[in-house]
Design a protein around this motif. Structure first.
Motif, short mmCIF file in Angstrom:
data_model
loop_
_atom_site.label_atom_id
_atom_site.label_comp_id
_atom_site.label_asym_id
_atom_site.label_seq_id
_atom_site.Cartn_x
_atom_site.Cartn_y
_atom_site.Cartn_z
N LEU A 190 -10.00 -1.13 -1.37
CA LEU A 190 -8.83 -1.99 -1.31
C LEU A 190 -9.30 -3.44 -1.23
O LEU A 190 -10.02 -3.82 -0.30
N ARG A 237 -8.42 3.09 -7.04
CA ARG A 237 -8.39 4.48 -6.62
C ARG A 237 -9.73 5.18 -6.81
O ARG A 237 -10.21 5.88 -5.92
N GLU A 243 0.38 4.27 -2.41
CA GLU A 243 -1.05 4.27 -2.76
C GLU A 243 -1.87 4.86 -1.62
O GLU A 243 -2.59 5.83 -1.78
N ARG A 266 -5.04 -5.08 -4.06
CA ARG A 266 -5.27 -4.29 -5.28
C ARG A 266 -6.08 -3.07 -4.87
O ARG A 266 -7.17 -3.20 -4.31
N TYR A 267 -5.53 -1.89 -5.14
CA TYR A 267 -6.22 -0.67 -4.77
C TYR A 267 -6.93 -0.08 -5.98
O TYR A 267 -6.33 0.15 -7.03
N LYS A 291 -12.12 4.06 -4.36
CA LYS A 291 -11.59 4.11 -2.99
C LYS A 291 -11.85 2.78 -2.27
O LYS A 291 -12.43 2.71 -1.21
N THR A 321 0.82 -1.22 0.00
CA THR A 321 0.00 0.00 0.00
C THR A 321 0.85 1.27 0.00
O THR A 321 0.32 2.37 -0.07
#
Length: 537
Positions: free
Chosen positions: A493, A488, A374, A485-486, A491, A371
């Motif tokens: 995770l 974005r 990120e 896996r984020y 928002k 993370t």
């Protein structure tokens, strides 16, 4: 483990190290030669500031001492800048450590001079003194006792060039004891008897612990460092040789001669002490207390002479800086992992289940790394703190399972972790404190006293640690690894859990993640979803 990645240091890098002591502020500026590895001293600076002359009622650092210190530090910074120092490493010891307004003083230095100061514990001070001595003397794997008499504390170290066997810091120093015991000039016999008795009482335990670590038949040599000892050696050399040796490093001061000096100092008033060849004005005020500490220590240790070493804490700060950057890998290589070894030693002391804690630490670091960039921008130093907190988070069970997170805070805070500053130890303790139960709150004093940046670090990294703990809810290592896996825009995770056993649904781990994710989600402003992934073979 949590070791930082190596840092490239150009040849001839200039580094300044500042030691903010109880009596004086010292600076050494050096030229680093990483290819050797070694350093060459460019210049030394010293100014007497008497930080240890604290308010007798409150224990606070006095305003005039703070102003003297700010002036000295300003000049040190100007000198370091003029010599093109690429970094200034400053540490504060006994006086600042013990004063209620010590942290306010550190913050003022930061605000006014843009100079960061690390507050270090007594044992950590002793460790760095030992590093400084090793940079200036070859111990040849023979046992040596190092004694460093400062203004507020006296450090005793036993080592043979490898890992120190003992590290102790005792609250007796030349400035402290002069203020507490000396009101007559020359000192009267009643005051001196009280001073001498107090010194012996305070030294009894550290001397016994040190002697218990000597092997049968070993006769250690005594090495003396810092201002009091250098002043006594200078006076002795002038009387014995007619001049001060250059360098003073390696000069032998006998107990017999020291005892003569103590007798002379006891009979002398301030003006008479000031007239002694080699005596410095501000040293004349406190020399008797310092000399008495040395005399009693030598008598109790059974040593007939000491060897002077001109390197001590500030040079140890330089060596520690080099070690942390992977520049030293020979006789001091063991020190590069001092944080790791010290953390594991504390874990063993409090009977931590290391197999379990190391799994939690691995999960925590995996989440931290995946993370980074990120959800957060913390670096290697913060990563190390997370590792230590994860290893030690359950140590409070040693006291009681009930509220053990609070016990963990106390044990870590008082466990004498080496290689860390006082602030870093406070952060590790806070991270462990918040691995369960309530999130960090400003009504909690230990958390509220941190800076806003450090409070953010505790909130974010404790949130990561809660997830790591949930991943091993059954404490059987059911999950082999975790990937993230984020998303974005959303928002979100996603956590992908890889079980050791493909037939294990890991229901308790998934339930625990769902239960513990609230602190993490609130802090990072994301939604967390955990999915059981297919086992990779």
């Amino acid at each position: 483990m949590a070791r930082s990645r190596g840092v490239s240091v150009p040849s001839n890098t200039v580094l300044a190290a500042i030691d903010i002591g109880t009596n004086s502020i010292h600076m050494v500026v050096v030229n680093i030669q990483p290819e050797l590895p070694a350093f060459t001293i460019i210049t030394r600076e010293k100014e007497t500031v008497r930080l240890g002359d604290r308010d007798p009622k409150t224990g606070n650092l006095k305003a005039d001492a703070i102003e003297r210190s700010l002036g000295a530090l300003r000049r040190c910074k100007e000198i370091a800048t003029s010599l093109h120092a690429e970094a200034i490493v400053a540490v504060a010891t006994s006086a600042t450590r013990e004063a209620p307004n010590g942290r306010a003083f550190i913050q003022r230095v930061k605000d006014e001079l843009d100079l960061s100061i690390d507050l270090i514990s007594g044992p950590e001070e002793a460790r760095r003194i030992y590093l400084g001595v090793l940079s200036g003397m070859e111990l040849d794997r023979q046992p040596h006792i190092v004694i460093d008499i400062g203004g507020g504390s006296t450090e005793l170290i036993l080592g043979d060039g490898q890992e120190p066997r003992t590290l102790s810091s005792t609250k007796i120093g030349a400035v402290r004891l002069t203020g507490e015991f000396v009101t007559t000039d020359p000192i009267d016999s009643t005051e001196y008897t009280a001073l001498q008795g107090y010194v012996r009482g305070m030294l009894e335990r550290p001397v016994e612990e040190l002697q218990a670590r000597l092997k049968p038949g070993e006769t250690p040599r005594l090495v003396g460092t810092s201002g009091t000892i250098e002043a006594l050696a200078t006076m002795d050399a002038i009387e014995e040789l007619g001049s001060t040796p250059t360098p003073l490093n390696g000069y032998h001061l006998s107990l017999k001669n020291l005892q003569k000096w103590v007798k002379k100092l006891r009979k002398s008033d301030y003006k008479e002490r000031l007239d002694i060849p080699g005596m410095v004005e501000r040293r004349a005020e406190i020399i008797l207390a310092g000399a008495t500490i040395l005399q009693e220590a030598m008598s109790m240790l059974g040593t007939e002479e000491l060897i002077v070493c001109e390197r001590a804490l500030r040079e140890g700060v330089i060596v520690d800086w080099m070690l942390k950057r992977g520049l030293i890998e020979d006789k001091l290589c063991y020190q590069s992992s001092v944080r790791e070894r010290s953390t594991l030693k504390i874990a063993k002391k409090y009977r931590v289940d290391l197999e379990y804690s190391e799994r939690i630490a691995d999960f925590a670091l995996s989440l931290f790394d995946s993370t980074q960039g990120e959800l957060h921008d913390w670096g290697d130093s913060e990563r190390e703190l997370l590792w230590a907190a994860a290893i030690l988070h359950n140590c409070g069970i040693y006291i009681s399972h009930s509220a053990h997170h609070k016990h963990s805070y106390y044990l870590i805070r008082n466990g004498e972790l080496l290689g860390y500053t006082e602030l870093e130890i406070e952060l590790i303790a806070n991270l462990a404190r918040y691995h369960r139960k309530s999130a960090p709150k400003k009504k909690h004093d230990a958390y509220a006293n941190l800076s806003s940046r450090d409070r953010q670090l505790v909130r974010q990294l404790s949130g990561l640690m809660r997830l790591a703990i949930a991943l091993d809810r059954r404490q059987i290592g059911a999950i082999e690894k975790v990937r993230t896996r984020y998303k974005r825009d959303a928002k979100q995770l996603d956590l992908y859990l890889y079980p050791v056993d493909p037939n294990d649904p890991c229901e308790l781990e998934r339930w625990s993640l769902d239960y513990k994710k609230g602190v993490f989600e609130d802090e990072f402003g994301v939604k967390l979803f955990a999915t059981l992934a297919a086992v990779e073979r």
